[in-house]
Structure formats: structure tokens, C-alpha cells
Write an enzyme that holds these catalytic residues in place. Sequence first.
Site, short mmCIF file in Angstrom:
data_model
loop_
_atom_site.label_atom_id
_atom_site.label_comp_id
_atom_site.label_asym_id
_atom_site.label_seq_id
_atom_site.Cartn_x
_atom_site.Cartn_y
_atom_site.Cartn_z
NE ARG A 103 -3.73 -0.33 2.24
CZ ARG A 103 -4.01 -1.29 3.12
NH1 ARG A 103 -3.49 -1.27 4.34
NH2 ARG A 103 -4.81 -2.28 2.80
CG ASP B 232 1.18 -4.61 7.12
OD1 ASP B 232 0.82 -5.77 7.43
OD2 ASP B 232 0.49 -3.61 7.36
CG ASP C 71 -3.51 -4.80 11.19
OD1 ASP C 71 -2.45 -4.19 10.97
OD2 ASP C 71 -4.08 -5.49 10.32
CG ASP D 137 -6.18 -8.54 9.52
OD1 ASP D 137 -7.32 -8.95 9.24
OD2 ASP D 137 -5.82 -7.37 9.32
CD GLU E 57 -3.89 -10.31 5.76
OE1 GLU E 57 -3.22 -9.72 4.90
OE2 GLU E 57 -4.82 -9.77 6.39
#
Length: 184
Positions: A26, A106, A110, A123, A126
Site C-alpha cells: 500500500r 507490514d 493489527d 488478522d 492472515e
Amino acid sequence: MQDKRLPREGDYVTIKSYKHDGSLHRTWRETMILKTSENEIIGINDHTVVIEDDGRRWVTREPAIVYFHRKYWFNIVAMIRDNGVSYYCNLATPFVLDKEALKYIDYDLDIKVYPDGEKRLLDADEYQEHRQKWQYPDEIDYILSEHVKILVDWINQQKGPFSKAYVDLWFRRYQEIKSRVGHR
């Protein structure tokens, strides 16, 4: 290579987040710098263009103070909303700064903190998926788990970015800079 000249108050920088495999995740196009020191950078995003790895673009809705540190494996986003301040904390490498951008990796995990103080770890699934896919070393897993503890401690103590006085101070500073130099 690190840029020797740190950005100054009122400068704009690009922020780029990457994944462990080096792929771009991002990009925030123009983050205004509020303060830099040897170890910290404080900035603000306000209607900032964000570009996702798939090329999709969106614009941040509310002012958000961003906090990066060279020693901590997290960065903090304090989103200033009508119903109070919400926090989005990314577990990530400490930042590096070069001529192109402020950059970090990253690591998916989070922590979201709501205006009423509720905390949620996000997450984790993930993180586990990417940990296997990209073979995160055990050392990374250990560092991240330790920094989750530090982050939760900061949240519980309302330390630094988690204090109302901190958010008020830096948002006021942003408004002063904006009125002095005119906003882009």
C-alpha cells in the site's frame, strides 16, 4: 540507503508498506510531516490518496495522525472522528527512510482500539497464512509477539499516541501549519 536529511515540519512524504516477500502492499501519496527526530516521525494524513497493491485508489476520510519509530515493530494511526479517536496499529518493521519514501514491512497483525477503549487483535489468520507462505523466521514471530505486549501496554497506559493530549497537540499543530502555509 538512508537519506541524511530528515523531512521537516510541513514537508510531505510518501509512505510505502511492503509484505515480507518484498511486494508493495500500500502507498500513501502525501503525508504531511509534523515532527521528526532521530528515532521518530509523526505525520498526518488528511484526505490523502492511498493506492492498493492492485492499483485501486481511495482517499482517507478523516484526519489521522501517524506515528513511526526506528526501534519499535509497530506503527500507530490515530483516526480523529466525530465520535472520538480510533486507533489502527500495524505490527510492522521499524521504518526506514530513503529519498523515495518512508518504508516498512507490514506483518498483517493489527490492533484496533475503539473510542470506548475496546481493543481487538485483527488478522491473526492472515498472519498465520503468510507466515507459512513466506516462511517467516521464528525470530520475527518472537519479535512481533513481544511488540504486541509493548503496544498493549502503551494502550493500557494511554502512553504517547494513545493519550488525548498527544492527539490534541499534534492535530492543533497540523491546523497551525495548514493555516500558515496553505493546504494543498
